[in-house]
Design an enzyme around this catalytic site. Structure first.
Site, PDB file in Angstrom:
ATOM      1  N   TYR A 190       0.840  -1.203   0.000  1.00  0.00           N
ATOM      2  CA  TYR A 190       0.000   0.000   0.000  1.00  0.00           C
ATOM      3  C   TYR A 190       0.876   1.254   0.000  1.00  0.00           C
ATOM      4  O   TYR A 190       0.578   2.242  -0.683  1.00  0.00           O
ATOM      5  CB  TYR A 190      -0.930  -0.038   1.225  1.00  0.00           C
ATOM      6  CG  TYR A 190      -1.503   1.301   1.586  1.00  0.00           C
ATOM      7  CD1 TYR A 190      -2.562   1.848   0.841  1.00  0.00           C
ATOM      8  CD2 TYR A 190      -0.993   2.049   2.650  1.00  0.00           C
ATOM      9  CE1 TYR A 190      -3.080   3.095   1.165  1.00  0.00           C
ATOM     10  CE2 TYR A 190      -1.501   3.284   2.977  1.00  0.00           C
ATOM     11  CZ  TYR A 190      -2.542   3.809   2.229  1.00  0.00           C
ATOM     12  OH  TYR A 190      -3.051   5.046   2.543  1.00  0.00           O
ATOM     13  N   VAL A 260      -2.384  13.617   0.666  1.00  0.00           N
ATOM     14  CA  VAL A 260      -1.622  14.466   1.586  1.00  0.00           C
ATOM     15  C   VAL A 260      -0.396  15.123   0.952  1.00  0.00           C
ATOM     16  O   VAL A 260       0.204  16.002   1.554  1.00  0.00           O
ATOM     17  CB  VAL A 260      -1.147  13.711   2.852  1.00  0.00           C
ATOM     18  CG1 VAL A 260      -2.284  13.483   3.809  1.00  0.00           C
ATOM     19  CG2 VAL A 260      -0.436  12.424   2.508  1.00  0.00           C
TER      20      VAL A 260
HETATM   21  N1  GLU Z   1       0.255   7.132   2.361  1.00  0.00           N
HETATM   22  C1  GLU Z   1      -0.529   8.029   3.152  1.00  0.00           C
HETATM   23  C2  GLU Z   1      -1.015   7.326   4.390  1.00  0.00           C
HETATM   24  O1  GLU Z   1      -1.395   6.189   4.332  1.00  0.00           O
HETATM   25  C3  GLU Z   1      -1.678   8.503   2.332  1.00  0.00           C
HETATM   26  C4  GLU Z   1      -2.550   9.407   3.100  1.00  0.00           C
HETATM   27  C5  GLU Z   1      -3.280  10.387   2.263  1.00  0.00           C
HETATM   28  O2  GLU Z   1      -2.836  10.841   1.215  1.00  0.00           O
HETATM   29  O3  GLU Z   1      -4.357  10.774   2.749  1.00  0.00           O
HETATM   30  O4  GLU Z   1      -0.963   7.857   5.463  1.00  0.00           O
END
Ligand code: GLU
Length: 422
Positions: A190, A260
Protein backbone atom coordinates in the site's frame (compact mmCIF):
# COMPACT_ATOMS: atom_id res chain seq x y z
CA UNK A 1 -6.55 33.03 -31.41
CA UNK A 2 -5.49 33.29 -27.74
CA UNK A 3 -5.36 29.91 -25.99
CA UNK A 4 -8.59 30.43 -24.09
CA UNK A 5 -8.52 27.53 -21.63
CA UNK A 6 -4.83 27.58 -20.56
CA UNK A 7 -5.24 31.34 -20.03
CA UNK A 8 -8.29 30.70 -17.92
CA UNK A 9 -6.45 28.09 -15.83
CA UNK A 10 -3.49 30.46 -15.37
CA UNK A 11 -5.93 33.11 -14.16
CA UNK A 12 -7.32 30.66 -11.59
CA UNK A 13 -3.77 29.94 -10.37
CA UNK A 14 -3.13 33.70 -10.06
CA UNK A 15 -6.39 34.27 -8.18
CA UNK A 16 -5.75 31.45 -5.68
CA UNK A 17 -1.94 31.60 -5.52
CA UNK A 18 -1.84 34.37 -2.91
CA UNK A 19 -3.18 32.09 -0.21
CA UNK A 20 -0.20 30.81 1.76
CA UNK A 21 -2.18 29.30 4.60
CA UNK A 22 -2.06 25.66 5.55
CA UNK A 23 0.92 23.43 6.23
CA UNK A 24 2.90 20.68 4.53
CA UNK A 25 2.15 17.15 5.67
CA UNK A 26 5.09 16.21 7.84
CA UNK A 27 4.06 12.88 9.33
CA UNK A 28 5.75 11.41 6.27
CA UNK A 29 9.15 13.10 6.79
CA UNK A 30 10.02 13.30 3.11
CA UNK A 31 6.82 15.22 2.27
CA UNK A 32 7.98 18.10 4.50
CA UNK A 33 10.83 18.73 2.04
CA UNK A 34 8.79 19.72 -1.00
CA UNK A 35 8.69 23.27 -2.32
CA UNK A 36 5.49 24.70 -0.76
CA UNK A 37 4.95 27.31 -3.48
CA UNK A 38 4.36 24.76 -6.24
CA UNK A 39 1.00 25.27 -7.91
CA UNK A 40 -0.18 23.51 -11.04
CA UNK A 41 -3.47 22.80 -12.74
CA UNK A 42 -4.61 20.65 -15.66
CA UNK A 43 -7.84 19.85 -17.41
CA UNK A 44 -8.25 16.85 -19.74
CA UNK A 45 -11.33 16.30 -21.84
CA UNK A 46 -12.89 12.93 -22.63
CA UNK A 47 -11.83 13.29 -26.25
CA UNK A 48 -8.17 13.68 -25.36
CA UNK A 49 -7.46 17.43 -25.23
CA UNK A 50 -5.24 18.44 -22.28
CA UNK A 51 -4.78 21.99 -21.00
CA UNK A 52 -2.17 22.85 -18.39
CA UNK A 53 -1.01 25.81 -16.34
CA UNK A 54 1.70 26.42 -13.75
CA UNK A 55 3.69 23.51 -12.31
CA UNK A 56 1.62 20.89 -14.08
CA UNK A 57 4.57 18.67 -15.05
CA UNK A 58 6.29 18.48 -11.65
CA UNK A 59 6.15 14.98 -10.17
CA UNK A 60 4.88 14.29 -6.67
CA UNK A 61 3.54 11.16 -4.98
CA UNK A 62 -0.10 10.25 -5.52
CA UNK A 63 -0.70 9.21 -1.88
CA UNK A 64 -4.43 8.86 -1.20
CA UNK A 65 -5.32 9.74 -4.79
CA UNK A 66 -4.24 6.19 -5.60
CA UNK A 67 -7.09 4.85 -3.45
CA UNK A 68 -10.07 5.21 -5.83
CA UNK A 69 -7.99 3.75 -8.65
CA UNK A 70 -6.83 0.76 -6.60
CA UNK A 71 -10.48 0.30 -5.58
CA UNK A 72 -11.45 0.37 -9.26
CA UNK A 73 -8.90 -2.35 -10.05
CA UNK A 74 -10.13 -4.54 -7.20
CA UNK A 75 -13.72 -4.13 -8.43
CA UNK A 76 -12.70 -4.90 -11.97
CA UNK A 77 -10.83 -8.05 -10.93
CA UNK A 78 -13.16 -9.43 -8.24
CA UNK A 79 -16.57 -7.90 -8.87
CA UNK A 80 -18.68 -5.74 -6.58
CA UNK A 81 -19.98 -8.44 -4.23
CA UNK A 82 -16.57 -9.77 -3.29
CA UNK A 83 -15.22 -6.29 -2.66
CA UNK A 84 -18.29 -5.19 -0.69
CA UNK A 85 -17.92 -8.23 1.52
CA UNK A 86 -14.62 -6.73 2.73
CA UNK A 87 -15.10 -2.97 2.46
CA UNK A 88 -18.29 -0.97 3.03
CA UNK A 89 -19.24 2.25 1.19
CA UNK A 90 -20.43 4.48 4.03
CA UNK A 91 -18.84 7.89 4.61
CA UNK A 92 -17.09 7.82 7.98
CA UNK A 93 -16.80 11.53 8.76
CA UNK A 94 -13.63 10.55 10.61
CA UNK A 95 -10.06 11.50 9.73
CA UNK A 96 -8.45 9.41 6.98
CA UNK A 97 -6.31 7.36 9.32
CA UNK A 98 -9.08 6.48 11.75
CA UNK A 99 -9.85 2.83 12.31
CA UNK A 100 -13.57 3.29 11.43
CA UNK A 101 -14.72 -0.31 11.21
CA UNK A 102 -18.35 -1.35 10.94
CA UNK A 103 -19.60 -2.81 14.21
CA UNK A 104 -20.17 -6.54 13.93
CA UNK A 105 -18.49 -7.26 10.60
CA UNK A 106 -15.21 -5.41 11.12
CA UNK A 107 -15.37 -4.06 7.56
CA UNK A 108 -13.67 -0.70 7.04
CA UNK A 109 -16.40 1.88 6.42
CA UNK A 110 -15.15 2.83 2.97
CA UNK A 111 -12.18 2.38 0.61
CA UNK A 112 -11.04 6.03 0.87
CA UNK A 113 -9.94 5.87 4.51
CA UNK A 114 -6.65 4.12 5.19
CA UNK A 115 -8.24 1.03 6.75
CA UNK A 116 -10.37 0.56 3.63
CA UNK A 117 -7.47 1.29 1.31
CA UNK A 118 -5.30 -1.30 3.07
CA UNK A 119 -8.11 -3.85 2.77
CA UNK A 120 -8.50 -2.92 -0.91
CA UNK A 121 -4.80 -3.34 -1.58
CA UNK A 122 -4.87 -6.76 0.11
CA UNK A 123 -7.62 -7.86 -2.31
CA UNK A 124 -5.62 -7.12 -5.46
CA UNK A 125 -4.62 -10.23 -7.36
CA UNK A 126 -6.92 -12.11 -4.97
CA UNK A 127 -4.45 -11.58 -2.19
CA UNK A 128 -1.53 -12.94 -4.29
CA UNK A 129 2.11 -12.14 -3.50
CA UNK A 130 3.27 -8.67 -2.40
CA UNK A 131 5.00 -8.27 -5.75
CA UNK A 132 1.95 -9.30 -7.75
CA UNK A 133 -0.27 -6.83 -5.88
CA UNK A 134 2.18 -3.98 -6.34
CA UNK A 135 2.67 -4.82 -10.03
CA UNK A 136 -1.08 -4.86 -10.56
CA UNK A 137 -1.61 -1.49 -8.92
CA UNK A 138 1.32 0.22 -10.66
CA UNK A 139 0.33 -1.17 -14.05
CA UNK A 140 -3.28 -0.12 -13.37
CA UNK A 141 -2.39 3.42 -12.28
CA UNK A 142 -0.16 3.69 -15.37
CA UNK A 143 -3.02 2.59 -17.63
CA UNK A 144 -5.24 5.32 -16.13
CA UNK A 145 -2.50 7.92 -16.66
CA UNK A 146 -1.61 6.66 -20.13
CA UNK A 147 2.12 6.40 -19.36
CA UNK A 148 4.39 4.18 -17.29
CA UNK A 149 4.53 5.45 -13.70
CA UNK A 150 7.15 4.59 -11.11
CA UNK A 151 7.63 4.64 -7.36
CA UNK A 152 9.50 7.42 -5.54
CA UNK A 153 11.76 5.17 -3.45
CA UNK A 154 12.78 7.95 -1.05
CA UNK A 155 9.19 8.79 -0.16
CA UNK A 156 8.39 5.09 0.08
CA UNK A 157 11.22 4.40 2.56
CA UNK A 158 10.41 7.56 4.47
CA UNK A 159 6.76 6.62 4.90
CA UNK A 160 7.43 2.97 5.64
CA UNK A 161 9.78 3.86 8.48
CA UNK A 162 7.09 5.88 10.22
CA UNK A 163 3.98 3.91 9.16
CA UNK A 164 3.16 2.82 12.70
CA UNK A 165 -0.48 3.74 12.39
CA UNK A 166 -0.98 1.95 9.08
CA UNK A 167 0.73 -1.11 10.56
CA UNK A 168 -1.68 -0.94 13.47
CA UNK A 169 -4.63 -0.70 11.07
CA UNK A 170 -3.36 -3.63 8.99
CA UNK A 171 -2.78 -5.75 12.08
CA UNK A 172 -6.25 -4.94 13.34
CA UNK A 173 -7.79 -5.90 9.97
CA UNK A 174 -5.80 -9.13 9.96
CA UNK A 175 -6.93 -9.95 13.48
CA UNK A 176 -10.53 -9.53 12.29
CA UNK A 177 -9.86 -11.83 9.31
CA UNK A 178 -10.52 -9.08 6.80
CA UNK A 179 -7.60 -10.59 4.86
CA UNK A 180 -5.34 -13.55 5.27
CA UNK A 181 -2.04 -12.23 3.97
CA UNK A 182 0.79 -10.86 6.10
CA UNK A 183 -0.20 -7.39 7.43
CA UNK A 184 3.26 -5.87 7.06
CA UNK A 185 3.31 -6.94 3.41
CA UNK A 186 0.01 -5.17 2.89
CA UNK A 187 1.45 -2.00 4.47
CA UNK A 188 4.53 -2.28 2.24
CA UNK A 189 2.47 -2.72 -0.92
CA UNK A 190 0.00 0.00 0.00
CA UNK A 191 2.87 2.38 0.82
CA UNK A 192 4.42 1.70 -2.60
CA UNK A 193 1.03 2.35 -4.17
CA UNK A 194 0.89 5.73 -2.36
CA UNK A 195 4.47 6.57 -3.44
CA UNK A 196 3.71 6.31 -7.17
CA UNK A 197 4.88 9.52 -8.82
CA UNK A 198 2.43 11.52 -10.89
CA UNK A 199 2.17 14.97 -12.38
CA UNK A 200 -0.91 17.20 -12.31
CA UNK A 201 -1.32 16.40 -15.99
CA UNK A 202 -1.33 12.66 -15.15
CA UNK A 203 -4.02 13.21 -12.52
CA UNK A 204 -6.19 15.10 -15.01
CA UNK A 205 -5.83 12.18 -17.46
CA UNK A 206 -6.67 9.66 -14.74
CA UNK A 207 -9.75 11.68 -13.83
CA UNK A 208 -10.69 12.01 -17.50
CA UNK A 209 -10.54 8.21 -17.81
CA UNK A 210 -13.21 7.98 -15.12
CA UNK A 211 -15.15 10.80 -16.82
CA UNK A 212 -14.94 8.82 -20.06
CA UNK A 213 -16.60 5.66 -18.75
CA UNK A 214 -13.27 3.93 -18.05
CA UNK A 215 -11.70 4.49 -21.46
CA UNK A 216 -8.35 6.33 -21.31
CA UNK A 217 -8.90 9.28 -23.68
CA UNK A 218 -5.38 9.27 -25.18
CA UNK A 219 -4.63 5.54 -25.49
CA UNK A 220 -8.21 4.38 -26.08
CA UNK A 221 -7.71 1.54 -23.59
CA UNK A 222 -10.81 0.42 -21.68
CA UNK A 223 -9.09 0.36 -18.29
CA UNK A 224 -12.19 -0.47 -16.24
CA UNK A 225 -15.81 -1.11 -17.11
CA UNK A 226 -18.61 1.45 -16.90
CA UNK A 227 -20.27 -0.22 -13.93
CA UNK A 228 -16.99 0.02 -11.99
CA UNK A 229 -16.70 3.71 -12.90
CA UNK A 230 -20.16 4.30 -11.46
CA UNK A 231 -19.25 2.61 -8.19
CA UNK A 232 -15.93 4.46 -7.89
CA UNK A 233 -17.45 7.87 -8.63
CA UNK A 234 -20.22 7.25 -6.10
CA UNK A 235 -17.69 6.47 -3.41
CA UNK A 236 -15.53 9.45 -4.38
CA UNK A 237 -18.59 11.68 -4.13
CA UNK A 238 -19.46 10.61 -0.60
CA UNK A 239 -16.02 9.80 0.83
CA UNK A 240 -13.34 11.35 -1.38
CA UNK A 241 -12.47 14.48 0.56
CA UNK A 242 -11.57 13.08 3.98
CA UNK A 243 -13.80 14.45 6.70
CA UNK A 244 -14.93 17.46 4.63
CA UNK A 245 -16.77 15.44 1.97
CA UNK A 246 -20.15 17.02 2.76
CA UNK A 247 -18.80 20.55 2.66
CA UNK A 248 -16.99 19.78 -0.61
CA UNK A 249 -20.06 18.25 -2.23
CA UNK A 250 -22.26 21.21 -1.38
CA UNK A 251 -19.78 23.92 -2.36
CA UNK A 252 -17.87 22.34 -5.28
CA UNK A 253 -20.15 19.47 -6.24
CA UNK A 254 -17.68 17.30 -8.17
CA UNK A 255 -16.64 13.70 -7.31
CA UNK A 256 -13.05 14.17 -6.16
CA UNK A 257 -10.08 12.72 -4.32
CA UNK A 258 -7.25 14.46 -2.57
CA UNK A 259 -3.94 13.25 -1.17
CA UNK A 260 -1.62 14.47 1.59
CA UNK A 261 1.11 15.40 -0.88
CA UNK A 262 -1.15 18.20 -2.16
CA UNK A 263 -2.73 16.66 -5.25
CA UNK A 264 -6.44 16.87 -5.93
CA UNK A 265 -8.48 15.53 -8.81
CA UNK A 266 -12.10 15.91 -9.78
CA UNK A 267 -14.25 14.08 -12.32
CA UNK A 268 -16.98 15.64 -14.45
CA UNK A 269 -18.75 12.57 -15.81
CA UNK A 270 -19.00 12.66 -19.58
CA UNK A 271 -16.98 15.87 -19.79
CA UNK A 272 -13.52 16.09 -18.30
CA UNK A 273 -11.03 15.50 -15.52
CA UNK A 274 -9.51 18.38 -13.57
CA UNK A 275 -6.49 18.27 -11.26
CA UNK A 276 -4.49 20.62 -9.10
CA UNK A 277 -1.26 20.36 -7.13
CA UNK A 278 -0.31 22.65 -4.26
CA UNK A 279 1.27 21.06 -1.21
CA UNK A 280 0.03 23.13 1.75
CA UNK A 281 -2.93 21.40 3.39
CA UNK A 282 -5.91 22.56 5.43
CA UNK A 283 -6.94 20.94 8.70
CA UNK A 284 -8.79 18.14 6.86
CA UNK A 285 -5.69 17.24 4.82
CA UNK A 286 -6.90 18.81 1.56
CA UNK A 287 -4.74 21.17 -0.50
CA UNK A 288 -5.71 24.73 0.47
CA UNK A 289 -5.17 26.27 -2.95
CA UNK A 290 -6.50 23.18 -4.70
CA UNK A 291 -9.82 23.53 -2.89
CA UNK A 292 -9.93 27.26 -3.73
CA UNK A 293 -9.16 26.58 -7.41
CA UNK A 294 -11.88 23.93 -7.64
CA UNK A 295 -14.36 26.24 -5.92
CA UNK A 296 -13.59 28.99 -8.41
CA UNK A 297 -13.86 26.70 -11.45
CA UNK A 298 -17.06 25.13 -10.18
CA UNK A 299 -18.65 28.57 -9.74
CA UNK A 300 -17.38 30.17 -12.90
CA UNK A 301 -17.75 27.20 -15.24
CA UNK A 302 -20.99 25.93 -13.71
CA UNK A 303 -19.54 22.51 -12.86
CA UNK A 304 -21.58 21.63 -9.76
CA UNK A 305 -23.22 18.26 -10.47
CA UNK A 306 -26.41 19.19 -8.68
CA UNK A 307 -26.83 22.31 -10.77
CA UNK A 308 -30.10 21.38 -12.44
CA UNK A 309 -29.84 21.64 -16.19
CA UNK A 310 -32.77 23.28 -17.95
CA UNK A 311 -35.22 20.51 -18.84
CA UNK A 312 -35.04 19.49 -22.48
CA UNK A 313 -38.69 19.61 -23.35
CA UNK A 314 -38.19 19.23 -27.05
CA UNK A 315 -37.26 15.60 -27.48
CA UNK A 316 -39.87 15.45 -30.21
CA UNK A 317 -38.70 18.22 -32.47
CA UNK A 318 -41.37 17.77 -35.04
CA UNK A 319 -44.52 15.71 -35.23
CA UNK A 320 -46.21 15.78 -38.59
CA UNK A 321 -48.28 13.75 -40.96
CA UNK A 322 -47.02 12.70 -44.34
CA UNK A 323 -48.65 10.62 -46.97
CA UNK A 324 -46.82 7.60 -48.26
CA UNK A 325 -48.45 5.19 -50.66
CA UNK A 326 -51.78 6.84 -50.04
CA UNK A 327 -51.47 6.04 -46.35
CA UNK A 328 -51.28 8.71 -43.62
CA UNK A 329 -48.06 8.32 -41.68
CA UNK A 330 -47.31 10.08 -38.40
CA UNK A 331 -43.63 11.02 -38.14
CA UNK A 332 -42.04 11.70 -34.74
CA UNK A 333 -38.74 13.39 -35.38
CA UNK A 334 -36.61 13.07 -32.23
CA UNK A 335 -33.35 14.80 -31.47
CA UNK A 336 -30.54 15.13 -28.96
CA UNK A 337 -29.94 12.72 -26.10
CA UNK A 338 -32.92 10.60 -25.12
CA UNK A 339 -33.13 9.45 -21.52
CA UNK A 340 -36.02 8.39 -19.32
CA UNK A 341 -37.72 11.81 -19.14
CA UNK A 342 -37.51 12.30 -22.91
CA UNK A 343 -38.80 8.81 -23.65
CA UNK A 344 -41.66 9.39 -21.19
CA UNK A 345 -42.70 12.54 -23.10
CA UNK A 346 -42.63 10.61 -26.35
CA UNK A 347 -44.66 7.73 -24.92
CA UNK A 348 -47.17 10.27 -23.55
CA UNK A 349 -47.69 11.88 -26.96
CA UNK A 350 -48.03 8.42 -28.53
CA UNK A 351 -50.78 7.52 -26.08
CA UNK A 352 -52.55 10.82 -26.69
CA UNK A 353 -52.37 10.50 -30.46
CA UNK A 354 -52.64 6.73 -30.77
CA UNK A 355 -56.30 6.43 -31.74
CA UNK A 356 -55.75 8.10 -35.07
CA UNK A 357 -52.38 6.66 -36.10
CA UNK A 358 -52.09 3.66 -38.37
CA UNK A 359 -48.40 3.98 -39.29
CA UNK A 360 -45.89 5.50 -36.86
CA UNK A 361 -42.40 6.57 -37.90
CA UNK A 362 -39.70 7.28 -35.32
CA UNK A 363 -37.13 9.41 -37.08
CA UNK A 364 -33.91 9.11 -35.05
CA UNK A 365 -31.60 10.72 -37.61
CA UNK A 366 -30.89 13.64 -35.24
CA UNK A 367 -30.56 11.55 -32.07
CA UNK A 368 -26.97 11.12 -30.97
CA UNK A 369 -27.44 9.14 -27.76
CA UNK A 370 -30.14 7.08 -26.11
CA UNK A 371 -29.69 5.37 -22.76
CA UNK A 372 -30.77 1.80 -22.07
CA UNK A 373 -34.09 2.64 -20.47
CA UNK A 374 -35.10 5.08 -23.21
CA UNK A 375 -34.19 2.50 -25.87
CA UNK A 376 -36.25 -0.20 -24.24
CA UNK A 377 -39.23 2.17 -23.72
CA UNK A 378 -39.14 3.03 -27.40
CA UNK A 379 -38.91 -0.61 -28.50
CA UNK A 380 -41.70 -1.66 -26.14
CA UNK A 381 -43.91 1.16 -27.40
CA UNK A 382 -43.22 -0.02 -30.95
CA UNK A 383 -44.16 -3.58 -30.06
CA UNK A 384 -47.39 -2.43 -28.38
CA UNK A 385 -48.33 -0.37 -31.44
CA UNK A 386 -47.61 -3.36 -33.67
CA UNK A 387 -49.68 -5.66 -31.46
CA UNK A 388 -52.53 -3.20 -31.89
CA UNK A 389 -52.32 -3.65 -35.64
CA UNK A 390 -50.34 -0.53 -36.54
CA UNK A 391 -47.20 -0.31 -38.62
CA UNK A 392 -44.00 1.07 -37.07
CA UNK A 393 -40.89 2.23 -38.89
CA UNK A 394 -37.63 3.39 -37.35
CA UNK A 395 -35.51 5.77 -39.40
CA UNK A 396 -32.33 4.91 -37.57
CA UNK A 397 -29.18 5.08 -39.71
CA UNK A 398 -26.84 4.71 -36.68
CA UNK A 399 -28.91 1.93 -35.11
CA UNK A 400 -29.34 3.98 -31.94
CA UNK A 401 -32.55 2.32 -30.78
CA UNK A 402 -31.30 -1.19 -31.62
CA UNK A 403 -34.78 -2.10 -32.87
CA UNK A 404 -34.66 -5.29 -34.88
CA UNK A 405 -36.99 -5.43 -37.83
CA UNK A 406 -39.33 -8.40 -37.54
CA UNK A 407 -40.00 -8.67 -41.24
CA UNK A 408 -43.59 -7.69 -40.50
CA UNK A 409 -45.01 -4.38 -39.45
CA UNK A 410 -41.73 -3.24 -37.79
CA UNK A 411 -39.19 -1.84 -40.21
CA UNK A 412 -35.82 -0.14 -39.74
CA UNK A 413 -34.64 2.09 -42.57
CA UNK A 414 -31.88 4.62 -43.13
CA UNK A 415 -33.75 7.67 -44.40
CA UNK A 416 -37.20 9.16 -44.39
CA UNK A 417 -37.19 8.83 -48.18
CA UNK A 418 -37.06 5.06 -47.68
CA UNK A 419 -40.34 5.35 -45.79
CA UNK A 420 -41.91 7.29 -48.60
CA UNK A 421 -40.61 4.73 -51.04
CA UNK A 422 -42.72 2.21 -49.12
N1 GLU B 1 0.25 7.13 2.36
C1 GLU B 1 -0.53 8.03 3.15
C2 GLU B 1 -1.02 7.33 4.39
O1 GLU B 1 -1.40 6.19 4.33
C3 GLU B 1 -1.68 8.50 2.33
C4 GLU B 1 -2.55 9.41 3.10
C5 GLU B 1 -3.28 10.39 2.26
O2 GLU B 1 -2.84 10.84 1.21
O3 GLU B 1 -4.36 10.77 2.75
O4 GLU B 1 -0.96 7.86 5.46
Amino acid sequence: MQPLIPDYLSGVLRDCGGDRSGALADYIPELAHVEPERFGMALATVDGAVYCAGDSDIEFTAQSISKPFAYALALEDLGLDEVLAKIDVEPSGDPFNDLSLEAGTGRPLNPMINAGALATHALLERGGSVGARVDRVIAGLSAFAGRQLSVDETVYESELQTAYRNRALANMLRSLDNFEVEPLDVVRGYTRQCAVQVTTRDLAMMAATLANGGVQPATGEQVISRSVVRQVLSVMTTCGMYDSAGDWLSTVGIPAKSGVSGGLLGVLPGQSGIATFSPRLDKHGNSVRGVLAFQQCSDELGLHLMEVAPATRTVVRDQREITADGEVVEVFELHGTIQFAGAERLVRSLVEDAPKISHVVFDLTEVYAMNTVAGSMLRRSARILVSEGRRVTFVDPANIAAATPDGGPLRVVDTLEDVLAG
